[in-house]
Design an enzyme around this catalytic site. Structure first.
Site, PDB file in Angstrom:
ATOM      1  N   SER A 110      29.019  31.373  48.607  1.00 46.85           N
ATOM      2  CA  SER A 110      28.299  32.348  49.443  1.00 46.85           C
ATOM      3  C   SER A 110      28.570  32.190  50.938  1.00 46.85           C
ATOM      4  O   SER A 110      27.668  32.394  51.758  1.00 46.85           O
ATOM      5  CB  SER A 110      26.790  32.272  49.175  1.00 46.85           C
ATOM      6  OG  SER A 110      26.518  32.650  47.841  1.00 46.85           O
ATOM      7  N   GLU A 112      34.391  29.085  37.372  1.00 45.87           N
ATOM      8  CA  GLU A 112      34.541  30.227  36.448  1.00 45.87           C
ATOM      9  C   GLU A 112      35.564  29.891  35.356  1.00 45.87           C
ATOM     10  O   GLU A 112      35.455  30.370  34.223  1.00 45.87           O
ATOM     11  CB  GLU A 112      34.931  31.493  37.242  1.00 45.87           C
ATOM     12  CG  GLU A 112      33.735  32.005  38.039  1.00 45.87           C
ATOM     13  CD  GLU A 112      34.074  32.628  39.383  1.00 45.87           C
ATOM     14  OE1 GLU A 112      35.223  33.032  39.593  1.00 45.87           O
ATOM     15  OE2 GLU A 112      33.158  32.691  40.238  1.00 45.87           O
ATOM     16  N   ASN A 153      39.536  33.500  48.008  1.00 38.85           N
ATOM     17  CA  ASN A 153      39.761  33.625  46.560  1.00 38.85           C
ATOM     18  C   ASN A 153      39.292  35.020  46.148  1.00 38.85           C
ATOM     19  O   ASN A 153      38.090  35.284  46.094  1.00 38.85           O
ATOM     20  CB  ASN A 153      38.968  32.528  45.834  1.00 38.85           C
ATOM     21  CG  ASN A 153      39.068  32.653  44.319  1.00 38.85           C
ATOM     22  OD1 ASN A 153      39.863  33.451  43.799  1.00 38.85           O
ATOM     23  ND2 ASN A 153      38.271  31.874  43.609  1.00 38.85           N
ATOM     24  N   TRP A 154      40.248  35.902  45.885  1.00 36.16           N
ATOM     25  CA  TRP A 154      39.898  37.303  45.581  1.00 36.16           C
ATOM     26  C   TRP A 154      39.434  37.479  44.141  1.00 36.16           C
ATOM     27  O   TRP A 154      39.023  38.572  43.751  1.00 36.16           O
ATOM     28  CB  TRP A 154      41.094  38.221  45.865  1.00 36.16           C
ATOM     29  CG  TRP A 154      41.529  38.229  47.295  1.00 36.16           C
ATOM     30  CD1 TRP A 154      40.901  37.606  48.355  1.00 36.16           C
ATOM     31  CD2 TRP A 154      42.676  38.883  47.852  1.00 36.16           C
ATOM     32  NE1 TRP A 154      41.590  37.839  49.526  1.00 36.16           N
ATOM     33  CE2 TRP A 154      42.689  38.619  49.243  1.00 36.16           C
ATOM     34  CE3 TRP A 154      43.706  39.666  47.317  1.00 36.16           C
ATOM     35  CZ2 TRP A 154      43.681  39.109  50.095  1.00 36.16           C
ATOM     36  CZ3 TRP A 154      44.688  40.158  48.160  1.00 36.16           C
ATOM     37  CH2 TRP A 154      44.672  39.885  49.537  1.00 36.16           C
ATOM     38  N   LYS A 155      39.547  36.435  43.344  1.00 41.94           N
ATOM     39  CA  LYS A 155      39.124  36.498  41.930  1.00 41.94           C
ATOM     40  C   LYS A 155      39.763  37.715  41.253  1.00 41.94           C
ATOM     41  O   LYS A 155      40.882  38.074  41.604  1.00 41.94           O
ATOM     42  CB  LYS A 155      37.596  36.466  41.823  1.00 41.94           C
ATOM     43  CG  LYS A 155      37.010  35.262  42.608  1.00 41.94           C
ATOM     44  CD  LYS A 155      35.576  34.979  42.335  1.00 41.94           C
ATOM     45  CE  LYS A 155      35.118  33.764  43.157  1.00 41.94           C
ATOM     46  NZ  LYS A 155      33.758  33.378  42.903  1.00 41.94           N
ATOM     47  N   GLY A 201      34.829  33.489  48.465  1.00 38.28           N
ATOM     48  CA  GLY A 201      35.004  34.520  47.443  1.00 38.28           C
ATOM     49  C   GLY A 201      34.677  35.889  48.007  1.00 38.28           C
ATOM     50  O   GLY A 201      35.476  36.509  48.711  1.00 38.28           O
ATOM     51  N   GLY A 202      33.457  36.371  47.729  1.00 36.41           N
ATOM     52  CA  GLY A 202      33.025  37.728  48.087  1.00 36.41           C
ATOM     53  C   GLY A 202      33.376  38.157  49.505  1.00 36.41           C
ATOM     54  O   GLY A 202      33.922  39.249  49.716  1.00 36.41           O
ATOM     55  N   HIS A 221      38.278  25.897  38.960  1.00 32.67           N
ATOM     56  CA  HIS A 221      37.175  26.709  39.490  1.00 32.67           C
ATOM     57  C   HIS A 221      36.075  26.764  38.426  1.00 32.67           C
ATOM     58  O   HIS A 221      36.366  26.804  37.227  1.00 32.67           O
ATOM     59  CB  HIS A 221      37.679  28.112  39.821  1.00 32.67           C
ATOM     60  CG  HIS A 221      36.690  28.878  40.631  1.00 32.67           C
ATOM     61  ND1 HIS A 221      35.581  29.455  40.058  1.00 32.67           N
ATOM     62  CD2 HIS A 221      36.614  29.128  41.959  1.00 32.67           C
ATOM     63  CE1 HIS A 221      34.861  30.031  41.015  1.00 32.67           C
ATOM     64  NE2 HIS A 221      35.464  29.842  42.175  1.00 32.67           N
ATOM     65  N   GLY A 238      28.766  34.958  42.528  1.00 29.94           N
ATOM     66  CA  GLY A 238      28.861  35.562  41.194  1.00 29.94           C
ATOM     67  C   GLY A 238      27.898  34.946  40.187  1.00 29.94           C
ATOM     68  O   GLY A 238      27.703  35.481  39.086  1.00 29.94           O
ATOM     69  N   GLU A 296      32.193  23.221  45.407  1.00 30.20           N
ATOM     70  CA  GLU A 296      31.589  24.538  45.179  1.00 30.20           C
ATOM     71  C   GLU A 296      30.415  24.391  44.218  1.00 30.20           C
ATOM     72  O   GLU A 296      30.604  24.416  42.989  1.00 30.20           O
ATOM     73  CB  GLU A 296      32.623  25.499  44.566  1.00 30.20           C
ATOM     74  CG  GLU A 296      33.771  25.845  45.480  1.00 30.20           C
ATOM     75  CD  GLU A 296      34.333  27.240  45.177  1.00 30.20           C
ATOM     76  OE1 GLU A 296      34.523  27.988  46.141  1.00 30.20           O
ATOM     77  OE2 GLU A 296      34.557  27.580  44.014  1.00 30.20           O
TER      78      GLU A 296
HETATM   79  P1  13P Z   1      31.520  33.380  46.827  1.00 31.48           P
HETATM   80  O1  13P Z   1      31.985  33.150  48.255  1.00 31.48           O
HETATM   81  O2  13P Z   1      31.597  34.812  46.416  1.00 31.48           O
HETATM   82  O3  13P Z   1      30.214  32.741  46.561  1.00 31.48           O
HETATM   83  O4  13P Z   1      32.585  32.632  45.891  1.00 31.48           O
HETATM   84  C1  13P Z   1      32.890  31.312  46.136  1.00 31.48           C
HETATM   85  C2  13P Z   1      33.994  30.953  45.248  1.00 31.48           C
HETATM   86  O5  13P Z   1      33.813  30.853  44.050  1.00 31.48           O
HETATM   87  C3  13P Z   1      35.322  30.761  45.872  1.00 31.48           C
HETATM   88  O6  13P Z   1      36.197  30.168  44.993  1.00 31.48           O
END
Ligand code: 13P
Length: 258
Positions: A216, A97, A8-10, A237-238, A95, A174, A167
């Site tokens: 993470s 977010e 997920n590149w956000k 994500g990251g 999600h 983030g 999650e």
């Molecule tokens: P991180 O891997 O950056 O913690 O993000 C997880 C995430 O929100 C994937 O959707």
């Protein structure tokens, strides 16, 4: 059951950067039976990446990070899954977010899950407790509420078309003061989710619903999460923004599967 590795590149990478990233990935990964590799770029990059993938569409699947639940109409600024048909195979729904920054509710998410299924796109439904909820012992209640808040109108046939991603909000990089979740804690929540699904849909069907872990995840801890019983993949994500890390996690998943 397949293993899913989803990046997920956000709200990161320009269209050009996304394309360079995809090029690197295409060079380095081979299709592997039972392993589904998915990336969720920004919505503006979906079309060019779809064209760039061409016949490699079976190697890497595209996912949209968000969409509106209606198919067409006077909804300025929105994109529907109907418009994304043929371009994406997956859609992230709920999600944290989206829930906490944009105020999406279970009612919105129920409509989104239904829209994705109606359009033959697999929803990846994200659920997870905040740190406060965990500290107050509310994890089980939150997971149940988020799971069935979004799935309450989904029958046994359709639930097989859904992926659930656990999650925990406090473990997402983030989130301020994010922590790394202990695999034992993740295992407990995964178990809980699977049991809830069993209770509503029965054992056989519940076992067909992939459950992913996200929060993470990096190349060093991915193996520990992937080997938790009942975990069918990762939502990253990251670490998915660094192509070397994403490829390392894919390679690890391949080794664990074989
Ligand atoms: P991180 O891997 O950056 O913690 O993000 C997880 C995430 O929100 C994937 O959707």
């Amino acid at each position: 059951m397949k293993t899913y590795i989803v990046g997920n590149w956000k709200m990161n990478l320009t269209v050009g950067e996304s394309s360079i990233y995809l090029q690197k990935l295409l060079k380095r990964i081979r299709p592997t039976k039972g392993l589904e590799i998915v990336v969720a770029p920004s919505v503006i990059a979906l079309q060019p990446l779809g064209i760039q993938l061409g016949r490699a569409k079976s190697k890497i699947k595209l996912c949209v990070q968000n969409f509106y639940h209606r198919d067409y109409g006077a909804y300025t600024g929105e994109v529907s899954v109907t418009q994304l048909r043929g371009l994406v195979d997956y859609a992230i729904v709920g999600h944290s977010e989206r829930r906490y920054v944009f105020g999406e509710t279970n009612k919105d998410l129920k409509q989104k899950v239904a829209a994705a299924i109606r359009n033959n796109i697999t929803p990846i439904l994200c659920i997870g407790e905040t740190e406060n909820e965990r500290n107050f012992g509310e994890t089980a209640d939150v997971l149940r509420d988020e799971l069935f808040g979004a799935l309450s109108e989904i029958d046994a046939d359709d639930v097989k078309k859904v992926i659930v991603a656990y999650e925990p909000v406090w473990a997402i990089s983030g989130t301020k003061g994010a922590k790394i979740a202990a695999p034992d804690d993740v295992a407990e929540s995964i178990n809980l989710i699977r049991n809830e699904l069993k209770e509503i849909y029965g054992k056989e069907i519940a076992e067909e619903v992939p459950v992913l872990y996200g929060g993470s995840v990096n190349p060093n801890n991915a193996g520990a999460y992937l080997t938790i019983p009942g975990v069918n993949g990762l939502l990253i994500g990251g670490s998915s923004l660094i192509s070397d890390h994403f490829v390392d996690i894919i390679e690890l998943a391949k080794r664990i599967r074989s």
